[in-house]
Design an enzyme around this catalytic site. Structure first.
Site, short mmCIF file in Angstrom:
data_model
loop_
_atom_site.label_atom_id
_atom_site.label_comp_id
_atom_site.label_asym_id
_atom_site.label_seq_id
_atom_site.Cartn_x
_atom_site.Cartn_y
_atom_site.Cartn_z
N GLU A 293 0.89 -1.17 0.00
CA GLU A 293 0.00 0.00 0.00
C GLU A 293 0.92 1.21 0.00
O GLU A 293 1.79 1.33 0.88
CB GLU A 293 -0.93 -0.02 1.22
CG GLU A 293 -1.77 -1.30 1.34
CD GLU A 293 -2.57 -1.66 0.09
OE1 GLU A 293 -2.93 -0.76 -0.68
OE2 GLU A 293 -2.83 -2.85 -0.12
N CYS A 327 -1.68 8.87 4.51
CA CYS A 327 -1.62 8.52 3.08
C CYS A 327 -2.89 9.00 2.40
O CYS A 327 -2.90 9.28 1.20
CB CYS A 327 -1.45 7.02 2.92
SG CYS A 327 -2.44 6.14 4.10
#
Ligand code: NAD
Length: 542
Positions: A293, A327
């Site tokens: 990720e 993020c």
């Protein structure tokens, strides 16, 4: 299965504590914070039952107070990295055969320890080490980590329960074996919960791990390791090894028993890891699972029908909480020109009221960015925007590194939809806004889709259902987590499984069954009750 079809406790999200004045949790976390500040924590390398102090050390300094040293961590050598792999493989012999309910018991206990006795400690470590406000620490290192552990236990049982059909003559059983080898877990600085979940999710499914935390999260990583130990994770199942990332990764990825990587961090690092795996493919005994990720350039799109106050709040929370270092943080926004003047006014009020400083002062909404490298990078983009003819800083733009790595919440407005801060992940409290003509709604959606290589999160605000529907379709590939009338941050385990596509990752959705499935290699077992004894079939008769 042992001697029963055991049910695990139904997972429910850990409630967020308020830390309001007068609450016991507020006193407890501030006491734990002071404790970390007044002592020197030494973080060893954890291999098997050993806590190794190598003497090759790095300092731990709070980003909001970088002259203060609160501890040090030891770095592993090449020999230690190999020792960790050997130790993990040795531990695998027993761990991979342990009945699942025993593994579940360990990680449910870890959740309970975090929820209760370790809550203040793990939150305080995250506040000191990663400069999170108490609320940001709470939703990360306490709530999200507890949720990861509990929901994953439940998901594991749901996976195991998925079985093929059988007939009266044959019984078909699907066994969800752990991968053959060891898993390399590499975690980022920004979420204590991710650091805990990367090794815990793989270990829960019966795998053994070599875990490399970030240099900038060592204090809270150490608390995680202590919790794992107290919860009863057997020696060697999760080995916490901090080392030079390039050396360590080369060593791990050239090992024949490397079975998978569970990575969260930046896109460029992940792409390098992937290509190294490709180069070494002939070395491995099994095709490794690659789960990563990675970065984002997360957006907010405000339609002309959006409510300006809602847009302003989504921007302030989405872009500036935890200094824009989620993020999922909003870092580019597209606002329709008719609502922009009001949104701007509201933003001005909000931004003026934001207090920035140490997380120990609970009235602060923001603190410092993680390290000098990040500070310098952000300052250089801010400086460039100050000079640019096609961009203007409308709020913030100040920075100061004398005490901590402080960057003001900054809003850049650009007339160029491809201005570099509309495309590049900065990972800080800087958002760039492009004002579009109301009539260019469809062109704007196309722009949102095509501007960035990433596809992690995005939000659309509108009171017009047709506009929301149009955006949902037009933007279907540019966010793995897509929000309607909300900010693009704040995914909750069990509610919004998290992950992005394109350059944002393999989208294996942390905190969901999809992720856990990557850590198993199913074996199909067919048992026939009356085994045939004649090769001839009836159709062959005369
Ligand atoms: P980073 O890539 O600098 O570091 C992540 C990890 O990789 C650290 O443990 C680091 O030591 C290690 N590393 C660094 N260089 C390496 C190399 N050459 N080989 C192998 N490992 C190496 O990321 P960061 O600054 O810690 O975290 C921020 C990044 O993580 C941002 O890009 C953010 O978007 C991303 N992130 C993504 C998600 C998500 O779910 N998509 C979640 C959190 C963070």
């Amino acid at each position: 299965m042992g001697k029963g079809f055991f049910k695990v406790p139904k997972a429910v999200n850990d409630p967020i504590r308020t830390y309001a004045p007068g609450t016991p949790e507020r006193d407890a976390v501030l006491a734990a914070y002071k404790d970390f500040y007044s002592k020197q924590t030494e973080v060893p390398v954890y291999i098997g039952n050993k806590e190794i102090k190598t003497g090759d050390t790095g300092e731990i300094r709070p980003p909001h107070d970088h002259n203060k040293v609160v501890g040090m961590y030891h770095r592993a050598s090449k020999t230690h990295v190999n020792e960790a792999i050997d130790t993990a493989l040795e531990a695998r012999k027993q761990w991979s055969q342990l009945p699942w309910e025993q593994r579940a018991g360990i990680f449910l206990k870890a959740a309970e320890l975090i929820e209760g006795p370790y809550r203040a400690t793990i939150n305080a470590a995250t506040m000191v080490n990663q400069s999170k406000t108490v609320f940001q620490a709470e939703i990360d290192s306490a709530c999200e980590l507890v949720d990861f552990l509990r929901f994953n236990v439940q998901y594991m049982t749901e996976i195991y329960a998925e079985q093929p059909e059988s007939t009266s003559g044959a019984w078909n059983r699907l066994e969800y074996r752990p991968l053959e080898g060891f898993i390399y877990c590499i975690s980022p600085f920004n979420f204590t919960a991710i650091a805990g979940n990367l090794p815990a999710s793989a270990a829960l499914m019966g795998n053994v791990c070599v875990w490399k935390p970030s240099d900038h999260q060592m204090l809270s990583a150490n608390v995680i390791m202590q919790i794992f130990k107290e919860a009863g994770v057997p020696d060697g199942v999760i080995n916490m090894v901090n080392a030079d990332p390039v050396m360590m990764t080369e060593e791990v990825l050239s090992h024949a028993d490397f079975a998978g990587v569970h990575f969260t961090g930046s896109t460029s690092v992940f792409k390098n890891i992937w290509s190294q795996i490709g180069q070494n493919i002939h070395t491995y005994k099994t095709y490794p699972r690659i789960v990563g990720e990675t970065g984002g350039k997360d957006f907010i799109v405000a339609h002309k029908t959006a409510i300006p106050q809602q847009v302003a709040t989504a921007i302030v929370r989405g872009a500036f909480e935890f200094q824009g270092q989620k993020c999922s943080a909003a870092s580019r926004a597209y606002i329709s020109e008719s609502i922009w003047p009001e949104v701007k006014e509201l933003l001005a009020k909000d931004i003026e009221s934001i207090k920035m400083g140490s997380p120990e002062d609970l009235t602060n909404f923001m603190t410092a960015v993680i390290h000098e490298g990040s500070f310098d990078k952000l300052a250089s983009y801010i400086d460039k925007a100050k000079e640019a003819s096609d961009a203007q800083i409308v709020f913030g733009g100040g920075y100061d590194k004398s005490k901590g790595w402080f960057i003001e919440p900054t809003v850049i407005v650009t007339t160029n939809p491809n201005y570099e801060t509309m495309e590049t992940e900065l990972f800080g409290p800087v958002i760039t806004i492009f004002i579009y003509e109301d009539s260019k709604w469809e062109e704007t959606l196309k722009l949102v889709d095509e501007t960035s290589i990433y596809a992690l999160t995005g939000a659309v605000l509108s009171q017009d259902r047709y506009a929301l529907s149009q955006a949902t379709t037009a933007l279907q590939n540019c966010a793995g987590n897509f929000y309607l009338n909300d900010k693009p941050t704040g995914a909750v385990v069990g509610q919004q499984p998290f992950g992005g596509a394109r350059a944002s990752g393999t989208n294996d959705k942390a905190g969901s069954k999809l992720n856990l499935l990557r850590w198993v290699s199913p074996r199909m077992i067919k048992e026939t009750f009356v085994t045939p004894t004649d090769y001839r079939y009836p159709f062959m008769g005369k």
